[in-house]
Scaffold this active site. Structure first.
Site, PDB file in Angstrom:
ATOM      1  CB  CYS A 180      -1.017  -0.093   1.113  1.00 24.75           C
ATOM      2  SG  CYS A 180      -2.014  -1.408   1.160  1.00 24.75           S
ATOM      3  CG  HIS A 197      -2.752   3.310   2.238  1.00 25.25           C
ATOM      4  ND1 HIS A 197      -3.648   2.887   1.129  1.00 25.25           N
ATOM      5  CD2 HIS A 197      -2.954   2.089   3.052  1.00 25.25           C
ATOM      6  CE1 HIS A 197      -3.902   1.493   1.156  1.00 25.25           C
ATOM      7  NE2 HIS A 197      -3.925   1.125   2.449  1.00 25.25           N
ATOM      8  CG  ASN A 201      -6.897  -0.726   1.163  1.00 24.24           C
ATOM      9  OD1 ASN A 201      -6.308  -0.435   0.344  1.00 24.24           O
ATOM     10  ND2 ASN A 201      -6.498  -1.162   2.369  1.00 24.24           N
TER      11      ASN A 201
END
Length: 327
Positions: A114, A253, A283
């Site tokens: 990520c 993120h 996500n």
């Protein structure tokens, strides 16, 4: 070393198919109110059958080319940040090179989960500033639905698919570059809290679960994020000689809205100066930061001269932040 690179264009792509909270109610024991309260998410995008990371990257590049009127024919390196390549090899970068027929370019995939887009931008800045390359295509993309266990109610509500693309180029003449500072870190011992089994089915002598799907200990990942990222933010500001009040936009993120709220509170950054893409995209791992960045530009929030802090964190465990002057 003073940066000699800038981000000259940005693009993004998400698949057409939406996976809503109400759809998830039919799949696992959950509900819309529970998901929104705990994650801030309402929808995510899911790749079509036969659509993989390289296809999403290609669409993001095409979007960038259309919006900015730029070409990738003279790109001399492609860097793709992903943990879900179509194939172990050839790499996603090679597949993108083949699609656009770029005549003379290196091609490299990297995996910092990520935090991947931040790591890829950092690498591109280093290569350009060192004079090794002049124009680098940076991609951040993940096909998270392909590695999601849709019987696990704690993780399947989080993940979606998407891609972002950016051009990192050498600034003309003696002008200063846009990359002002960086801070990177890792905690490999924490890798057991967020993993996906591969050729090895064990880690630190512990048998891995998930059968190749993503496995996450949400509580431990939350502790890692809120305990590590604010310290990294302060370290990045201090090393760069920048005060937090000078940051125009914080782009972390998009893991989970509750995590972002905690990060902002502990780092002293207001939520109204924070951009995230999770509400309707979920996500998307390496794609969350470029998606958030592109959304901010499209909506007229990010303007030339704005100071941005990008900060990624995820499996590894890794984290990394950049201070970048936009435009």
């Amino acid at each position: 070393m003073e940066s000699k690179a800038r981000i000259s264009a940005i693009g993004s792509y998400v698949p057409d198919k939406k996976l809503t909270n109400h759809d998830l109610e039919k799949m696992v024991d959950t509900n819309d109110e529970w998901i929104v309260q705990r994650t801030g998410m309402r929808e995510r995008r899911i790749a079509a059958p036969g659509e993989f990371t390289s296809h999403m990257c290609i669409s993001a590049v095409q979007n960038m080319m259309t919006e900015y009127g730029v070409s990738v024919d003279d790109v001399d390196l492609i860097l793709t940040a992903t943990n879900t390549p179509d194939l172990p090899f050839p790499t996603v970068s090679c597949l993108v090179q083949a699609h656009f027929g770029i005549p003379s370019t290196g091609a490299l995939d990297l995996n910092a989960t990520c935090a991947g887009f931040v790591y890829a931008l950092h690498t591109a800045n280093a290569f350009v500033t060192a004079g090794l390359h002049r124009k680098i295509l940076v991609l951040g993309a993940d096909h998270m639905s392909a590695i999601t266990d849709y019987t696990d109610r704690t993780t399947c509500i989080l993940l979606g698919d998407g891609a972002g693309a950016a051009l990192v180029e050498r600034v003309p003449g003696a002008d200063a570059g846009a990359f002002i500072g960086h801070h990177l870190g890792s905690d490999g011992k924490g890798g057991i809290h967020l993993y996906r089994a591969g050729l090895s089915e064990s880690l630190d002598d512990k048998l891995l679960a998930g059968a190749g799907k993503l496995v996450q200990n949400g509580r431990e990942v939350y502790k890692f994020a809120v305990g590590t990222v604010p310290k990294g933010v302060h370290a990045l500001l201090e090393s760069s000689g920048v005060d937090s009040s000078e940051i125009d936009w914080f782009i972390p993120h998009s893991a989970n809205l509750r995590i972002i709220e905690s990060l902002c509170e502990r780092a002293g950054i207001p939520m109204d100066r924070t951009l995230y893409s999770l509400e309707y995209y979920g996500n998307t791992s390496a794609a969350t930061i470029p998606l958030s960045l592109h959304m901010g530009v499209r909506e007229g929030k990010i303007k030339p001269g704005d100071l941005l802090m990008l900060y990624g964190f995820g499996g590894g465990l890794v984290h990394g932040g950049l201070l970048v002057r936009w435009g």
